[in-house]
Scaffold this motif. Structure first.
Motif, mmCIF file in Angstrom:
data_model
loop_
_atom_site.group_PDB
_atom_site.id
_atom_site.type_symbol
_atom_site.label_atom_id
_atom_site.label_comp_id
_atom_site.label_asym_id
_atom_site.label_seq_id
_atom_site.Cartn_x
_atom_site.Cartn_y
_atom_site.Cartn_z
ATOM 1 N N THR A 160 4.599 -6.178 2.561
ATOM 2 C CA THR A 160 3.847 -7.458 2.889
ATOM 3 C C THR A 160 2.542 -7.698 2.749
ATOM 4 O OG1 THR A 160 5.703 -7.256 4.737
ATOM 5 C CG2 THR A 160 3.920 -8.527 5.432
ATOM 6 N N MET A 161 1.714 -6.542 2.938
ATOM 7 C CA MET A 161 0.502 -6.608 2.690
ATOM 8 C C MET A 161 0.047 -7.122 1.236
ATOM 9 S SD MET A 161 -2.623 -6.366 4.137
ATOM 10 C CE MET A 161 -2.564 -5.656 5.519
ATOM 11 N N ILE A 162 0.886 -6.411 0.448
ATOM 12 C CA ILE A 162 0.322 -6.882 -1.214
ATOM 13 C C ILE A 162 0.626 -8.014 -1.355
ATOM 14 C CG2 ILE A 162 0.959 -6.358 -3.415
ATOM 15 C CD1 ILE A 162 1.842 -3.339 -2.890
ATOM 16 N N THR A 163 1.951 -8.661 -0.887
ATOM 17 C CA THR A 163 2.136 -9.959 -1.009
ATOM 18 C C THR A 163 1.293 -11.275 -0.524
ATOM 19 O OG1 THR A 163 4.402 -9.216 -1.297
ATOM 20 C CG2 THR A 163 3.934 -11.706 -1.448
ATOM 21 N N TYR A 213 -4.576 -1.400 1.056
ATOM 22 C CA TYR A 213 -4.458 -1.859 2.810
ATOM 23 C C TYR A 213 -3.258 -1.641 3.052
ATOM 24 C CZ TYR A 213 -9.059 -3.837 1.936
ATOM 25 O OH TYR A 213 -10.407 -4.288 1.817
ATOM 26 N N GLY A 214 -2.165 -1.670 1.970
ATOM 27 C CA GLY A 214 -0.635 -1.951 2.444
ATOM 28 C C GLY A 214 -0.199 -0.275 2.640
ATOM 29 N N LEU A 215 -0.665 0.690 2.101
ATOM 30 C CA LEU A 215 -0.585 2.187 2.450
ATOM 31 C C LEU A 215 -0.895 2.371 3.762
ATOM 32 C CD1 LEU A 215 -2.020 3.669 -0.963
ATOM 33 C CD2 LEU A 215 0.516 3.502 0.012
ATOM 34 N N CYS A 249 -3.189 -8.513 11.048
ATOM 35 C CA CYS A 249 -2.533 -8.368 9.749
ATOM 36 C C CYS A 249 -1.809 -6.926 9.527
ATOM 37 C CB CYS A 249 -3.391 -8.545 8.502
ATOM 38 S SG CYS A 249 -3.909 -10.278 8.149
ATOM 39 N N LEU A 250 -2.466 -5.933 9.912
ATOM 40 C CA LEU A 250 -1.734 -4.639 10.209
ATOM 41 C C LEU A 250 -0.697 -4.467 11.176
ATOM 42 C CD1 LEU A 250 -4.935 -2.334 9.837
ATOM 43 C CD2 LEU A 250 -3.232 -2.602 8.019
ATOM 44 N N MET A 251 -0.846 -5.344 12.298
ATOM 45 C CA MET A 251 0.298 -5.208 13.118
ATOM 46 C C MET A 251 1.423 -6.091 12.547
ATOM 47 S SD MET A 251 0.013 -6.557 17.092
ATOM 48 C CE MET A 251 -0.184 -8.464 16.892
#
Length: 264
Positions: free
Chosen positions: A110-113, A166-168, A62-64
């Motif tokens: 992207t991570m938040i959504t 996580y998005g940060l 997911c981070l990638m």
């Protein structure tokens, strides 16, 4: 072009194409595929699912994925010979400042959504937002901060905050990927930078306490660990950590972009 003009142009470039939306859908899909929701797991909650999904391969992927939408844009502009033309419309500093900001924001959003959509899916399909008997909830409640109160009263806001943390981290890794793309033109290697970087950091945290946890990025950017001793302090420390690290990465991107313009 002034700084606002650059930011506006970058904003439309990020959110005006399908790549960002594809990345959001992919993050959501990875979360869903990592959690089996069937008749025998009707009590699985959104809190427990998210906590479990972010560990291991799913979290790294997911981070990638969060960096896919825009982190490679600098190398693409260099390859297509757009970089000099874009900088000539204003100046290199304003250009790189706007580009770095939107690379970070695209990964963050992207991570938040993806996180919020996944939490909504699990809450609807399975056992609700949280269970008072789950280990994730008990760990959160044991810390005694305001995260628990928000989860109990406004669960959707809690998952927005969790996705933001996580998005940060995803944003910083996207900036690192963008910086790497200015040195290496291989797109596969550029895309793998967030994955490999986080893998190395996680392994480093196993053999070192990283200044009593203050530099352990996995603990800094999630709500289940207290680094400073309070939820407010943890959240502000995560933001401060992101600002400092993000600024240093921006400076490196600026100087490398300037070097590429001068030397080709």
């Amino acid at each position: 072009m002034n700084k606002r003009g650059y930011i506006t142009a970058e904003f439309y470039r990020v959110f005006g194409n399908r790549y960002w939306y594809t990345c959001v859908l992919t993050v959501w899909g990875l979360f869903v595929l990592s959690t089996y929701i069937g008749d025998d797991r009707q009590n699985l909650t959104a809190l427990e699912s998210l906590d479990n999904s972010l560990y291991g391969m799913t979290g790294l992927l997911c981070l990638m994925i969060c960096s896919f939408s825009y982190a490679g844009s600098l190398s693409e502009d260099i390859e297509n010979r757009y970089l000099i033309a874009e900088c000539m419309r204003g100046n290199v500093r304003n250009f790189t400042r706007a580009r770095a900001l939107l690379i970070f924001l695209s990964a963050l959003l992207t991570m938040i959504t993806g996180t919020v959509c996944y939490a909504l899916f699990v809450a609807w399909r399975s056992g609700g937002w949280y269970s008072q008997n789950s280990s994730s909830y008990l760990l959160l409640k044991e810390m005694g901060g305001w995260y628990t109160g928000i989860l109990e009263k406004y669960p959707i806001i809690y998952f927005v905050i969790a996705g933001c943390l996580y998005g940060l981290l995803a944003g910083l890794l996207a900036l690192l990927s963008a910086l790497f793309s200015l040195f290496v033109s291989n797109k596969l290697l550029t895309a793998s930078v967030p994955f490999l970087s986080m893998y190395l950091l996680l392994n480093l945290s196993v053999v070192s306490d990283l200044w009593n946890g203050w530099l352990n990025v996995w603990n800094v950017f999630q709500p289940f660990y207290n680094v400073t001793g309070s939820d407010t302090g943890d959240f502000l420390y995560a933001v401060l950590f992101s600002v400092i690290a993000g600024y240093l990465l921006y400076c490196c991107i600026f100087w490398r972009t300037k070097w590429r313009i001068i030397h080709g």
